[in-house]
Design an enzyme around this catalytic site. Sequence first.
Site, PDB file in Angstrom:
ATOM      1  CG  HIS A 188      45.431  86.374  74.395  1.00 56.87           C
ATOM      2  ND1 HIS A 188      44.806  85.422  73.098  1.00 56.87           N
ATOM      3  CD2 HIS A 188      44.848  87.342  74.435  1.00 56.87           C
ATOM      4  CE1 HIS A 188      43.333  86.094  73.426  1.00 56.87           C
ATOM      5  NE2 HIS A 188      43.175  86.891  74.692  1.00 56.87           N
TER       6      HIS A 188
ATOM      7  CG  HIS B 216      42.438  90.721  72.765  1.00 56.63           C
ATOM      8  ND1 HIS B 216      40.642  90.863  72.647  1.00 56.63           N
ATOM      9  CD2 HIS B 216      42.665  90.096  73.551  1.00 56.63           C
ATOM     10  CE1 HIS B 216      40.031  89.815  73.079  1.00 56.63           C
ATOM     11  NE2 HIS B 216      41.470  88.492  73.933  1.00 56.63           N
TER      12      HIS B 216
ATOM     13  CD  GLU C 171      39.676  86.137  74.394  1.00 59.60           C
ATOM     14  OE1 GLU C 171      40.493  85.445  73.260  1.00 59.60           O
ATOM     15  OE2 GLU C 171      39.892  86.753  74.840  1.00 59.60           O
TER      16      GLU C 171
ATOM     17  CB  SER D   9      47.086  84.362  70.731  1.00 56.65           C
ATOM     18  OG  SER D   9      45.984  84.104  71.558  1.00 56.65           O
TER      19      SER D   9
HETATM   20 FE   LIG Z   1      41.911  87.494  75.287  1.00 57.00          FE
END
Ligand SMILES: [Fe+2]
Length: 289
Positions: free
Chosen positions: A157, A162, A203, A222
């Site tokens: 993730h 990110h 997110e 992700s």
């Molecule tokens: Fe995150």
Amino acid sequence: MSDVWRRTPIAADGTLGAAAEHPGRRDPLYLARRHALAELARGHRVGDPSPVVEYTESEQATWRRVHRALDDAHRAYACRAVLDAREEVRVPADRIPQHAEVGARLRRLTGFDFTLAGGVVENERFLGSMARGYFHAVQFVRHPAVPLYSPEPDIIHDVFGHGIHLAAPEFAAIYRLIGQAAVRVKTEAALQIISDLYWFTLEYGVLEEGGTPKAYGAALLSSSGELGRLDRSRIRDLNALDALATPYEISGYQPVLFAARSLTHVADTLAAFLSDLDDDSALRLRPHG
Ligand SMILES: [Fe+2]
């Protein structure tokens, strides 16, 4: 909450908490591995170098499997800015990259770096560190039994979400904006409001591209499962007050997503709202916390 699910399943000592459905909950080898990686992070200060992790063949195999799935899903469902940033960050297909390697590349591109999270990272530290160009990332890998799903943010993730973001100056500016708001306020109510906006943008945000919602949020990027069901989510136009009034799922698919016209639109929307946010206005918005 800080990063997505970060408050729920893993505690700072590496034990798995409330998520009863966690696939590693009854696997002693997995629990021992998580505990060992959490121990590496004990006492870590923001900006300290992350330790080198020797990943196992099973962890590498999970990475390769998810990489293949996300490659296809990104081409189909990710927005243009993400696809471009992905080229810049050069996520390796065949092995798990070390934090130091990802961080060095991000620093050259946008001035951001990964800093180590061992488990729970509270809002103040998690969000506030973004003002100084640090993003808290973990080093553990999800359980191999369900490689395409993780009930919490793992290194997959953090790199595919990110890490890709922080290769692009437009994204990095949004992280800094959120971080700067977080260091200005003092109360948990105000921090939670900033965290909720972070949730619905960095997110779970989507952009309208050619009349189609395309993902830019890290949690979407992700998860090939989340990306594959974008067309089943209810999409609303991005508006800070509407987002703050919307309940969300900490684990499970998000029923409502917020769409912006561009990353500039995301940054402008957040900047306009956050510039007026202080501890008093946060209390008026959320009198009960
Ligand atoms: Fe995150």
